[in-house]
Design a protein around this motif. Structure first.
Motif, PDB file in Angstrom:
ATOM      1  N   GLY A   1      12.379  40.363  -1.687  1.00  0.00           N
ATOM      2  CA  GLY A   1      12.983  39.062  -1.950  1.00  0.00           C
ATOM      3  C   GLY A   1      13.355  38.891  -3.408  1.00  0.00           C
ATOM      4  N   TYR A   2      14.666  38.691  -3.674  1.00  0.00           N
ATOM      5  CA  TYR A   2      15.161  38.563  -5.047  1.00  0.00           C
ATOM      6  C   TYR A   2      16.312  37.560  -5.078  1.00  0.00           C
ATOM      7  CZ  TYR A   2      12.554  42.867  -5.701  1.00  0.00           C
ATOM      8  OH  TYR A   2      11.554  43.800  -5.735  1.00  0.00           O
ATOM      9  N   ALA A   3      16.449  36.864  -6.197  1.00  0.00           N
ATOM     10  CA  ALA A   3      17.579  35.965  -6.413  1.00  0.00           C
ATOM     11  C   ALA A   3      18.427  36.513  -7.554  1.00  0.00           C
ATOM     12  CB  ALA A   3      17.081  34.568  -6.756  1.00  0.00           C
ATOM     13  N   ARG A   4      19.739  36.393  -7.410  1.00  0.00           N
ATOM     14  CA  ARG A   4      20.654  36.857  -8.450  1.00  0.00           C
ATOM     15  C   ARG A   4      20.495  36.026  -9.717  1.00  0.00           C
ATOM     16  NH1 ARG A   4      23.543  41.412  -9.678  1.00  0.00           N
ATOM     17  NH2 ARG A   4      24.864  42.089  -7.971  1.00  0.00           N
ATOM     18  N   ASP A   5      20.433  36.696 -10.831  1.00  0.00           N
ATOM     19  CA  ASP A   5      20.411  36.048 -12.139  1.00  0.00           C
ATOM     20  C   ASP A   5      21.444  36.753 -13.002  1.00  0.00           C
ATOM     21  OD1 ASP A   5      19.857  34.761 -14.485  1.00  0.00           O
ATOM     22  OD2 ASP A   5      17.898  35.704 -14.813  1.00  0.00           O
ATOM     23  N   GLY A   6      22.707  36.360 -12.800  1.00  0.00           N
ATOM     24  CA  GLY A   6      23.783  37.059 -13.482  1.00  0.00           C
ATOM     25  C   GLY A   6      23.877  38.480 -12.980  1.00  0.00           C
ATOM     26  N   GLU A   7      23.709  39.431 -13.895  1.00  0.00           N
ATOM     27  CA  GLU A   7      23.764  40.832 -13.509  1.00  0.00           C
ATOM     28  C   GLU A   7      22.405  41.383 -13.104  1.00  0.00           C
ATOM     29  OE1 GLU A   7      25.446  42.899 -16.773  1.00  0.00           O
ATOM     30  OE2 GLU A   7      27.462  42.062 -16.487  1.00  0.00           O
TER      31      GLU A   7
ATOM     32  N   ILE B   1       4.473  46.887   6.942  1.00  0.00           N
ATOM     33  CA  ILE B   1       4.771  45.539   7.431  1.00  0.00           C
ATOM     34  C   ILE B   1       4.632  44.598   6.245  1.00  0.00           C
ATOM     35  CG2 ILE B   1       4.186  43.741   9.085  1.00  0.00           C
ATOM     36  CD1 ILE B   1       2.836  45.885  10.809  1.00  0.00           C
ATOM     37  N   ASP B   2       5.727  43.968   5.843  1.00  0.00           N
ATOM     38  CA  ASP B   2       5.736  43.120   4.652  1.00  0.00           C
ATOM     39  C   ASP B   2       5.204  41.726   4.955  1.00  0.00           C
ATOM     40  OD1 ASP B   2       6.878  45.223   3.304  1.00  0.00           O
ATOM     41  OD2 ASP B   2       8.914  44.399   3.340  1.00  0.00           O
ATOM     42  N   ARG B   3       4.537  41.151   3.968  1.00  0.00           N
ATOM     43  CA  ARG B   3       4.075  39.776   4.113  1.00  0.00           C
ATOM     44  C   ARG B   3       5.250  38.814   4.090  1.00  0.00           C
ATOM     45  NH1 ARG B   3       0.157  37.968   1.484  1.00  0.00           N
ATOM     46  NH2 ARG B   3      -0.824  39.971   1.044  1.00  0.00           N
ATOM     47  N   GLY B   4       5.057  37.621   4.648  1.00  0.00           N
ATOM     48  CA  GLY B   4       6.126  36.637   4.660  1.00  0.00           C
ATOM     49  C   GLY B   4       6.425  36.097   3.272  1.00  0.00           C
TER      50      GLY B   4
ATOM     51  N   ILE C   1       8.978  46.969   8.779  1.00  0.00           N
ATOM     52  CA  ILE C   1       9.132  45.606   9.290  1.00  0.00           C
ATOM     53  C   ILE C   1       9.116  44.671   8.086  1.00  0.00           C
ATOM     54  CG2 ILE C   1       8.074  43.779  10.679  1.00  0.00           C
ATOM     55  CD1 ILE C   1       7.138  45.895  12.602  1.00  0.00           C
ATOM     56  N   ALA C   2      10.209  43.956   7.892  1.00  0.00           N
ATOM     57  CA  ALA C   2      10.395  43.151   6.687  1.00  0.00           C
ATOM     58  C   ALA C   2       9.736  41.777   6.811  1.00  0.00           C
ATOM     59  CB  ALA C   2      11.882  43.014   6.387  1.00  0.00           C
ATOM     60  N   HIS C   3       9.842  41.001   5.726  1.00  0.00           N
ATOM     61  CA  HIS C   3       9.134  39.717   5.663  1.00  0.00           C
ATOM     62  C   HIS C   3       9.645  38.723   6.703  1.00  0.00           C
ATOM     63  CE1 HIS C   3      12.081  38.491   2.159  1.00  0.00           C
ATOM     64  NE2 HIS C   3      12.714  38.667   3.296  1.00  0.00           N
ATOM     65  N   ASN C   4       8.672  37.970   7.251  1.00  0.00           N
ATOM     66  CA  ASN C   4       8.909  36.878   8.203  1.00  0.00           C
ATOM     67  C   ASN C   4       9.464  37.338   9.550  1.00  0.00           C
ATOM     68  OD1 ASN C   4       9.535  35.470   5.259  1.00  0.00           O
ATOM     69  ND2 ASN C   4       8.252  34.244   6.625  1.00  0.00           N
ATOM     70  N   VAL C   5       9.404  38.624   9.819  1.00  0.00           N
ATOM     71  CA  VAL C   5       9.735  39.109  11.163  1.00  0.00           C
ATOM     72  C   VAL C   5       8.650  38.671  12.132  1.00  0.00           C
ATOM     73  CG1 VAL C   5       9.904  41.209  12.583  1.00  0.00           C
ATOM     74  CG2 VAL C   5      11.145  41.049  10.412  1.00  0.00           C
ATOM     75  N   ARG C   6       9.046  38.425  13.378  1.00  0.00           N
ATOM     76  CA  ARG C   6       8.085  38.146  14.449  1.00  0.00           C
ATOM     77  C   ARG C   6       8.372  39.111  15.600  1.00  0.00           C
ATOM     78  NH1 ARG C   6       5.282  33.078  14.682  1.00  0.00           N
ATOM     79  NH2 ARG C   6       5.352  32.119  12.612  1.00  0.00           N
ATOM     80  N   VAL C   7       7.331  39.812  16.031  1.00  0.00           N
ATOM     81  CA  VAL C   7       7.455  40.766  17.131  1.00  0.00           C
ATOM     82  C   VAL C   7       6.597  40.269  18.277  1.00  0.00           C
ATOM     83  CG1 VAL C   7       7.162  43.150  17.867  1.00  0.00           C
ATOM     84  CG2 VAL C   7       7.867  42.654  15.511  1.00  0.00           C
ATOM     85  N   GLY C   8       7.211  40.084  19.457  1.00  0.00           N
ATOM     86  CA  GLY C   8       6.529  39.499  20.597  1.00  0.00           C
ATOM     87  C   GLY C   8       5.552  40.436  21.273  1.00  0.00           C
ATOM     88  N   GLU C   9       4.723  39.880  22.116  1.00  0.00           N
ATOM     89  CA  GLU C   9       3.652  40.616  22.784  1.00  0.00           C
ATOM     90  C   GLU C   9       4.178  41.819  23.562  1.00  0.00           C
ATOM     91  OE1 GLU C   9       1.588  37.875  25.258  1.00  0.00           O
ATOM     92  OE2 GLU C   9       1.078  36.518  23.605  1.00  0.00           O
ATOM     93  N   ASN C  10       3.419  42.924  23.459  1.00  0.00           N
ATOM     94  CA  ASN C  10       3.645  44.133  24.261  1.00  0.00           C
ATOM     95  C   ASN C  10       5.005  44.783  24.036  1.00  0.00           C
ATOM     96  OD1 ASN C  10       1.071  44.004  25.617  1.00  0.00           O
ATOM     97  ND2 ASN C  10       1.891  42.245  26.734  1.00  0.00           N
TER      98      ASN C  10
ATOM     99  N   PRO D   1       8.424  35.256  -5.474  1.00  0.00           N
ATOM    100  CA  PRO D   1       7.049  35.516  -5.036  1.00  0.00           C
ATOM    101  C   PRO D   1       6.949  35.476  -3.504  1.00  0.00           C
ATOM    102  CG  PRO D   1       7.071  33.942  -6.848  1.00  0.00           C
ATOM    103  CD  PRO D   1       8.503  34.128  -6.434  1.00  0.00           C
ATOM    104  N   GLN D   2       6.211  36.404  -2.954  1.00  0.00           N
ATOM    105  CA  GLN D   2       6.017  36.492  -1.511  1.00  0.00           C
ATOM    106  C   GLN D   2       4.656  35.878  -1.187  1.00  0.00           C
ATOM    107  OE1 GLN D   2       8.815  38.204   0.476  1.00  0.00           O
ATOM    108  NE2 GLN D   2       9.451  37.292  -1.465  1.00  0.00           N
ATOM    109  N   LEU D   3       4.657  34.668  -0.651  1.00  0.00           N
ATOM    110  CA  LEU D   3       3.458  33.841  -0.574  1.00  0.00           C
ATOM    111  C   LEU D   3       2.824  33.802   0.813  1.00  0.00           C
ATOM    112  CD1 LEU D   3       4.841  30.872  -2.701  1.00  0.00           C
ATOM    113  CD2 LEU D   3       3.552  32.855  -3.490  1.00  0.00           C
ATOM    114  N   GLY D   4       3.451  34.411   1.789  1.00  0.00           N
ATOM    115  CA  GLY D   4       2.910  34.379   3.149  1.00  0.00           C
ATOM    116  C   GLY D   4       1.918  35.501   3.402  1.00  0.00           C
ATOM    117  N   ARG D   5       1.625  35.715   4.682  1.00  0.00           N
ATOM    118  CA  ARG D   5       0.664  36.745   5.092  1.00  0.00           C
ATOM    119  C   ARG D   5       1.311  37.616   6.160  1.00  0.00           C
ATOM    120  NH1 ARG D   5      -3.883  33.212   7.784  1.00  0.00           N
ATOM    121  NH2 ARG D   5      -1.984  32.508   8.835  1.00  0.00           N
ATOM    122  N   VAL D   6       0.558  38.629   6.599  1.00  0.00           N
ATOM    123  CA  VAL D   6       0.832  39.306   7.863  1.00  0.00           C
ATOM    124  C   VAL D   6      -0.300  38.931   8.813  1.00  0.00           C
ATOM    125  CG1 VAL D   6       1.060  41.501   9.064  1.00  0.00           C
ATOM    126  CG2 VAL D   6       2.044  41.230   6.781  1.00  0.00           C
TER     127      VAL D   6
END
Length: 337
Positions: free
Chosen positions: A183-189, A214-217, A236-245, A195-200
């Motif tokens: 996760g990054y925001a453009r700051d000119g060039e 597996i990245d944290r959210g 598996i990137a941040h905030n992905v959700r993978v369903g059961e089975n 900050p990645q504040l979630g969990r897995v």
């Protein structure tokens, strides 16, 4: 351990044709099996090997058993039965509980008396290690992380801070759970890190392959549902959700904030773009690239099979002219009208 065919038939809803008192100790392939082994056939292309096998018994369907004169355990689904028999005959290696002298366990951590903390493992501040958990050599369990009962971490697994792991999970060597999302925001060039504040948060009965990440959210959590099976080298990137089975094969990549439904399968080297929704019971074939949401169950493909290089180069050259050809075809259709 040794188990009689009669006992296997009772446990796994089969029937024995032949000597039900035969005891088997191991599972093996048809060509390598001996009289104390049990093999199976679930694909008829291997039926020709039946005549030469020395297996004590073979797991077969009723139809395939007609081609075999030896002792058979007859079931509806030989592959599933074989998996269950293999689990029974080859259980995970037992371990004695305790903490290895070289392990580092924070004094605020809670470690069950029945757990094992292996050599050079590190257990962080206020981490919780449940009953009968196995923490292998060189593992790191971060601050505030929770590991559910009977979960096993093989060597060099990292569970980062505040991640939650359910019960009866298995993590193979090199898996990294809870690293920062991309996760990054453009700051000119330049780029400014977000900050990645979630969990897995991982459910029960999940298996994660070697070197899978597996990245944290970013703010919410990345969530892996109960019964999910992940192969080696998956991202598996941040905030992905993978369903059961759901099961995902090696080298697949799932971009951020995508939601994958229940009971899906994703083939090896498939790529799924970010912020998509994949319905339940979707099956994506190997090397496919998914760039749009999939709303209905079914099988989906988006790859081209390999061809002789000379033919592929001709076809690739034609692809560059598709727009021109489409315009010319549209003009011809207009004239015909």
């Amino acid at each position: 351990m040794a188990v009689t065919l009669a006992e296997l038939a009772r446990r796994f809803q089969g029937k024995v044709r032949g000597d039900s008192g035969i005891a088997v100790e191991r599972v093996a392939t048809l060509d390598a099996a001996g009289p104390r082994d049990i093999a199976y056939v679930s694909d008829r292309k291997y039926a020709a090997l039946l005549s030469g096998t020395a297996a004590g018994a073979v797991i077969l369907t009723e139809a395939d058993a007609r081609q075999y004169n030896g002792t058979a355990l007859i079931v509806d689904d030989p592959h599933l039965c074989f998996a269950r028999v293999a689990t029974l005959l080859h259980p995970p290696r037992a371990f004695n509980p305790g903490v290895h002298v070289t392990a580092v366990v924070d004094p605020t951590a809670s470690v069950a008396k029945t757990a094992w903390i292996g050599p050079h493992a590190v257990i962080g501040h206020r981490a919780v290690i449940g009953d009968d958990v196995f923490i292998g050599a060189g593992c790191v369990v971060g601050d505030g992380a929770t590991i559910g009962a009977r979960t096993r971490l093989m060597a060099r697994v990292t569970i980062d801070d505040h991640c939650v792991i359910g019960e009866n999970c298995l993590f193979h060597s090199g898996a990294v759970i809870g690293s920062d999302g991309f996760g990054y925001a453009r700051d000119g060039e330049r780029w400014h890190k977000i900050p990645q504040l979630g969990r897995v948060v991982i459910g029960h009965n999940v298996e994660v392959g070697a070197n899978t990440t597996i990245d944290r959210g970013a703010m919410g959590d990345t969530v892996i549902g109960d019964g999910v099976k992940l192969d080696n080298l998956i991202q598996i990137a941040h905030n992905v959700r993978v369903g059961e089975n759901t099961a995902i094969a090696a080298c697949a990549g799932i971009a951020g904030s995508t939601v994958i439904g229940k009971r899906c399968t994703v083939g090896g080297q498939a790529g799924i773009s970010g912020h998509l929704i994949i319905a339940d019971d979707v099956h994506i074939t190997a090397a496919s690239l998914v760039t749009n949401s999939i709303a209905e169950a079914g099988h989906y493909s988006a790859s081209l099979k390999a061809e002789p290089a000379e033919k592929w180069r001709r076809n690739a050259a034609r692809l560059h002219h598709l727009d021109e050809m489409a315009r010319r075809l549209a003009k011809i259709e207009q004239k015909l009208k």
